[in-house]
Write a protein that holds these residues in place. Structure first.
Motif, PDB file in Angstrom:
ATOM      1  N   ARG A  28       0.806  -1.218   0.000  1.00  0.00           N
ATOM      2  CA  ARG A  28       0.000   0.000   0.000  1.00  0.00           C
ATOM      3  C   ARG A  28       0.842   1.273   0.000  1.00  0.00           C
ATOM      4  NH1 ARG A  28      -5.367  -1.204   0.858  1.00  0.00           N
ATOM      5  NH2 ARG A  28      -5.818   0.934   1.457  1.00  0.00           N
ATOM      6  N   HIS A  29       2.117   1.160   0.353  1.00  0.00           N
ATOM      7  CA  HIS A  29       2.996   2.325   0.243  1.00  0.00           C
ATOM      8  C   HIS A  29       3.000   2.864  -1.183  1.00  0.00           C
ATOM      9  CE1 HIS A  29       6.506   4.935   0.803  1.00  0.00           C
ATOM     10  NE2 HIS A  29       7.019   4.393  -0.281  1.00  0.00           N
ATOM     11  N   TYR A  30       2.830   1.983  -2.146  1.00  0.00           N
ATOM     12  CA  TYR A  30       2.885   2.369  -3.559  1.00  0.00           C
ATOM     13  C   TYR A  30       1.502   2.681  -4.137  1.00  0.00           C
ATOM     14  CZ  TYR A  30       7.646   0.832  -3.055  1.00  0.00           C
ATOM     15  OH  TYR A  30       8.946   0.711  -2.624  1.00  0.00           O
ATOM     16  N   TRP A  31       0.475   2.566  -3.329  1.00  0.00           N
ATOM     17  CA  TRP A  31      -0.872   2.894  -3.796  1.00  0.00           C
ATOM     18  C   TRP A  31      -1.161   4.390  -3.684  1.00  0.00           C
ATOM     19  CZ3 TRP A  31      -5.028  -1.284  -2.208  1.00  0.00           C
ATOM     20  CH2 TRP A  31      -4.639  -2.529  -2.708  1.00  0.00           C
ATOM     21  N   LEU A  32      -0.352   5.123  -2.938  1.00  0.00           N
ATOM     22  CA  LEU A  32      -0.447   6.590  -2.831  1.00  0.00           C
ATOM     23  C   LEU A  32      -1.846   7.077  -2.445  1.00  0.00           C
ATOM     24  CD1 LEU A  32       1.733   7.719  -5.899  1.00  0.00           C
ATOM     25  CD2 LEU A  32       2.441   7.192  -3.556  1.00  0.00           C
ATOM     26  N   GLY A  33      -2.450   6.380  -1.499  1.00  0.00           N
ATOM     27  CA  GLY A  33      -3.746   6.818  -0.989  1.00  0.00           C
ATOM     28  C   GLY A  33      -4.941   6.329  -1.766  1.00  0.00           C
ATOM     29  N   LEU A  34      -4.724   5.661  -2.885  1.00  0.00           N
ATOM     30  CA  LEU A  34      -5.825   5.113  -3.677  1.00  0.00           C
ATOM     31  C   LEU A  34      -6.200   3.726  -3.165  1.00  0.00           C
ATOM     32  CD1 LEU A  34      -4.580   6.196  -7.209  1.00  0.00           C
ATOM     33  CD2 LEU A  34      -6.489   7.189  -5.932  1.00  0.00           C
ATOM     34  N   GLU A  35      -7.442   3.343  -3.405  1.00  0.00           N
ATOM     35  CA  GLU A  35      -7.903   1.995  -3.077  1.00  0.00           C
ATOM     36  C   GLU A  35      -8.011   1.226  -4.392  1.00  0.00           C
ATOM     37  OE1 GLU A  35      -8.145   0.662  -0.172  1.00  0.00           O
ATOM     38  OE2 GLU A  35      -7.681   2.523   0.890  1.00  0.00           O
ATOM     39  N   LEU A  36      -6.994   0.432  -4.676  1.00  0.00           N
ATOM     40  CA  LEU A  36      -6.902  -0.255  -5.968  1.00  0.00           C
ATOM     41  C   LEU A  36      -7.513  -1.645  -5.952  1.00  0.00           C
ATOM     42  CD1 LEU A  36      -3.265   0.806  -6.908  1.00  0.00           C
ATOM     43  CD2 LEU A  36      -5.424   1.907  -7.555  1.00  0.00           C
ATOM     44  N   GLY A  37      -7.887  -2.130  -4.757  1.00  0.00           N
ATOM     45  CA  GLY A  37      -8.519  -3.435  -4.669  1.00  0.00           C
ATOM     46  C   GLY A  37      -7.655  -4.516  -5.299  1.00  0.00           C
ATOM     47  N   ASP A  38      -8.316  -5.394  -6.062  1.00  0.00           N
ATOM     48  CA  ASP A  38      -7.587  -6.446  -6.759  1.00  0.00           C
ATOM     49  C   ASP A  38      -7.573  -6.218  -8.269  1.00  0.00           C
ATOM     50  OD1 ASP A  38     -10.231  -6.922  -7.368  1.00  0.00           O
ATOM     51  OD2 ASP A  38     -10.268  -8.986  -6.616  1.00  0.00           O
ATOM     52  N   ARG A  39      -7.696  -4.937  -8.656  1.00  0.00           N
ATOM     53  CA  ARG A  39      -7.809  -4.622 -10.089  1.00  0.00           C
ATOM     54  C   ARG A  39      -6.457  -4.552 -10.784  1.00  0.00           C
ATOM     55  NH1 ARG A  39     -10.926  -1.203  -7.303  1.00  0.00           N
ATOM     56  NH2 ARG A  39      -9.683   0.665  -7.705  1.00  0.00           N
ATOM     57  N   TRP A  40      -5.362  -4.451 -10.015  1.00  0.00           N
ATOM     58  CA  TRP A  40      -4.049  -4.269 -10.628  1.00  0.00           C
ATOM     59  C   TRP A  40      -3.038  -5.238 -10.035  1.00  0.00           C
ATOM     60  CZ3 TRP A  40      -4.199  -1.402 -14.837  1.00  0.00           C
ATOM     61  CH2 TRP A  40      -5.243  -0.485 -14.969  1.00  0.00           C
ATOM     62  N   THR A  41      -3.384  -6.509 -10.032  1.00  0.00           N
ATOM     63  CA  THR A  41      -2.519  -7.522  -9.433  1.00  0.00           C
ATOM     64  C   THR A  41      -1.512  -8.106 -10.426  1.00  0.00           C
ATOM     65  OG1 THR A  41      -4.201  -9.223  -9.874  1.00  0.00           O
ATOM     66  CG2 THR A  41      -4.243  -8.152  -7.703  1.00  0.00           C
ATOM     67  N   ASP A  42      -1.585  -7.699 -11.675  1.00  0.00           N
ATOM     68  CA  ASP A  42      -0.641  -8.160 -12.695  1.00  0.00           C
ATOM     69  C   ASP A  42       0.271  -6.988 -13.058  1.00  0.00           C
ATOM     70  OD1 ASP A  42       0.750  -8.988 -14.981  1.00  0.00           O
ATOM     71  OD2 ASP A  42      -0.957 -10.095 -15.793  1.00  0.00           O
ATOM     72  N   GLU A  43       1.566  -7.117 -12.757  1.00  0.00           N
ATOM     73  CA  GLU A  43       2.472  -6.003 -13.022  1.00  0.00           C
ATOM     74  C   GLU A  43       2.572  -5.671 -14.507  1.00  0.00           C
ATOM     75  OE1 GLU A  43       6.914  -6.839 -12.838  1.00  0.00           O
ATOM     76  OE2 GLU A  43       6.124  -8.495 -11.639  1.00  0.00           O
ATOM     77  N   GLN A  44       2.250  -6.617 -15.381  1.00  0.00           N
ATOM     78  CA  GLN A  44       2.269  -6.328 -16.817  1.00  0.00           C
ATOM     79  C   GLN A  44       1.129  -5.383 -17.193  1.00  0.00           C
ATOM     80  OE1 GLN A  44       4.900  -7.154 -18.470  1.00  0.00           O
ATOM     81  NE2 GLN A  44       5.619  -8.278 -16.673  1.00  0.00           N
ATOM     82  N   ASP A  45      -0.009  -5.495 -16.486  1.00  0.00           N
ATOM     83  CA  ASP A  45      -1.097  -4.540 -16.712  1.00  0.00           C
ATOM     84  C   ASP A  45      -0.688  -3.144 -16.261  1.00  0.00           C
ATOM     85  OD1 ASP A  45      -2.704  -6.586 -17.682  1.00  0.00           O
ATOM     86  OD2 ASP A  45      -3.730  -6.909 -15.761  1.00  0.00           O
ATOM     87  N   VAL A  46       0.042  -3.069 -15.150  1.00  0.00           N
ATOM     88  CA  VAL A  46       0.538  -1.774 -14.668  1.00  0.00           C
ATOM     89  C   VAL A  46       1.506  -1.192 -15.688  1.00  0.00           C
ATOM     90  CG1 VAL A  46       1.773  -0.585 -12.825  1.00  0.00           C
ATOM     91  CG2 VAL A  46       0.238  -2.503 -12.271  1.00  0.00           C
ATOM     92  N   LEU A  47       2.416  -2.007 -16.192  1.00  0.00           N
ATOM     93  CA  LEU A  47       3.378  -1.549 -17.196  1.00  0.00           C
ATOM     94  C   LEU A  47       2.651  -1.029 -18.439  1.00  0.00           C
ATOM     95  CD1 LEU A  47       6.206  -1.222 -18.416  1.00  0.00           C
ATOM     96  CD2 LEU A  47       6.115  -3.651 -19.055  1.00  0.00           C
ATOM     97  N   ALA A  48       1.590  -1.700 -18.852  1.00  0.00           N
ATOM     98  CA  ALA A  48       0.865  -1.263 -20.049  1.00  0.00           C
ATOM     99  C   ALA A  48       0.273   0.128 -19.859  1.00  0.00           C
ATOM    100  CB  ALA A  48      -0.235  -2.273 -20.385  1.00  0.00           C
ATOM    101  N   VAL A  49      -0.287   0.397 -18.684  1.00  0.00           N
ATOM    102  CA  VAL A  49      -0.832   1.732 -18.410  1.00  0.00           C
ATOM    103  C   VAL A  49       0.281   2.761 -18.370  1.00  0.00           C
ATOM    104  CG1 VAL A  49      -2.004   3.163 -16.692  1.00  0.00           C
ATOM    105  CG2 VAL A  49      -2.890   0.894 -17.226  1.00  0.00           C
ATOM    106  N   LEU A  88      -2.759   5.014 -12.698  1.00  0.00           N
ATOM    107  CA  LEU A  88      -3.855   4.049 -12.637  1.00  0.00           C
ATOM    108  C   LEU A  88      -5.136   4.749 -12.205  1.00  0.00           C
ATOM    109  CD1 LEU A  88      -2.094   0.995 -10.913  1.00  0.00           C
ATOM    110  CD2 LEU A  88      -2.263   1.535 -13.352  1.00  0.00           C
ATOM    111  N   GLY A  89      -5.008   5.669 -11.235  1.00  0.00           N
ATOM    112  CA  GLY A  89      -6.177   6.433 -10.799  1.00  0.00           C
ATOM    113  C   GLY A  89      -6.752   7.277 -11.911  1.00  0.00           C
ATOM    114  N   GLU A  90      -5.891   7.880 -12.710  1.00  0.00           N
ATOM    115  CA  GLU A  90      -6.375   8.661 -13.847  1.00  0.00           C
ATOM    116  C   GLU A  90      -7.081   7.748 -14.853  1.00  0.00           C
ATOM    117  OE1 GLU A  90      -4.688  11.972 -17.018  1.00  0.00           O
ATOM    118  OE2 GLU A  90      -3.443  10.232 -16.533  1.00  0.00           O
ATOM    119  N   SER A  91      -6.514   6.572 -15.088  1.00  0.00           N
ATOM    120  CA  SER A  91      -7.126   5.651 -16.063  1.00  0.00           C
ATOM    121  C   SER A  91      -8.499   5.185 -15.598  1.00  0.00           C
ATOM    122  CB  SER A  91      -6.211   4.439 -16.293  1.00  0.00           C
ATOM    123  OG  SER A  91      -6.244   3.529 -15.205  1.00  0.00           O
ATOM    124  N   GLU A  92      -8.719   5.168 -14.280  1.00  0.00           N
ATOM    125  CA  GLU A  92     -10.013   4.760 -13.729  1.00  0.00           C
ATOM    126  C   GLU A  92     -10.943   5.939 -13.470  1.00  0.00           C
ATOM    127  OE1 GLU A  92      -9.033   0.612 -11.440  1.00  0.00           O
ATOM    128  OE2 GLU A  92      -8.982   2.440 -10.224  1.00  0.00           O
TER     129      GLU A  92
END
Length: 266
Positions: free
Chosen positions: A45-66, A226-230
């Motif tokens: 959660r240190h890397y979530w920067l105050g956002l609640e990302l749930g289980d929507r970004w559990t694949d680091e390749q999806d994060v890389l794509a964004v 990720l927050g902007e994309s959502e």
């Protein structure tokens, strides 16, 4: 390196961003970027920067794509080390989106709160933007006094909220200082900001609480993108958030304020 003294054109700004390494071939190494993407995906959660990302970004390749889409890092997952990039075209495009939000705020005389977790790099960017919005008729939110968070004090300097520890302005990714401000305003019965302009967990916390928020983020801080994309944040500007000379950001700030129809108050 010469710094543009007037409002740069788009082409001039892109050239300046690359020469100053605010964008283009940036100092943050690829290994650091991928490590942060992985930790975010693993639920740190240190890397979530105050956002609640749930289980929507559990694949680091999806994060890389964004991050490749919105920040311009190298999109090849096999590129594991060495140089990484921020696309200056994406930086300027995001500045244009942020400018639209600032223009709307000025037209509506909104209440705006500024905050930074990167005072060594972005304090002057936020200060100049706050001064321009104040001159345009906005209320710059004054934070409550005596706030504490993360073993430090939350205070305001040059209209910008920051964390202070031991008489030192603190670099922080934490959302706790912004939470302290918003809770403090509510406790005093004062209205929350209409808009937050910030970075790191300050921006993430505000957006997560449903406040219109825009901010700046480096290529190793994926959460805000990720927050902007959502749709949790309205605009996130990709940049190196601590280059060797904070004056290098002046051209970017001048472009932003001009695009927003605001007069710079340097």
């Amino acid at each position: 390196m010469p710094i543009p003294s007037a409002v740069p054109s788009r082409t001039e700004l892109i050239d300046h961003l690359v020469r100053s390494r605010i964008a283009g071939d940036v100092a943050t190494p690829r290994e650091n970027n991928l490590s942060h993407y992985r930790k975010l995906a693993n639920g740190d959660r240190h890397y979530w920067l105050g956002l609640e990302l749930g289980d929507r970004w559990t694949d680091e390749q999806d994060v890389l794509a964004v991050m490749a889409e919105r920040c311009g890092v190298v999109d090849d997952p096999q590129h594991r080390s060495g140089q990484d990039t921020i696309d200056p075209e994406l930086t300027v495009g995001a500045l244009d989106r942020m400018a639209s939000v600032l223009r709307k705020a000025a037209e509506a005389n909104e209440r705006v709160l500024f905050a930074t977790g990167h005072p060594g790099g972005l304090l002057e960017v936020h200060r100049a933007t706050a001064a321009a919005l104040r001159a345009a008729g906005c209320e710059i939110v004054e934070i409550p006094g005596g706030l504490q968070a993360d073993e430090g004090y939350v205070f305001q300097f040059c209209d910008v909220a920051m964390l202070e520890r031991g008489a030192t302005l603190w670099h922080t990714h934490s959302p706790a200082p912004m939470a302290a401000i918003l809770d403090g305003l509510a406790h005093e019965g004062r209205p929350l900001p209409d808009l937050v302009v910030a970075d790191h967990g300050w921006a993430g916390c505000a957006g997560q609480r449903g406040i219109d928020a825009v901010g700046y983020a480096d290529c190793n801080d994926p959460a805000l993108f990720l927050g902007e994309s959502e749709g949790t944040l309205s605009a996130v500007v990709p940049l190196d958030d601590h280059v060797t000379n904070p004056r290098f950001y002046d051209a970017m700030t001048a472009y932003l304020l001009d695009a927003a129809g605001l007069t710079a108050q340097f």
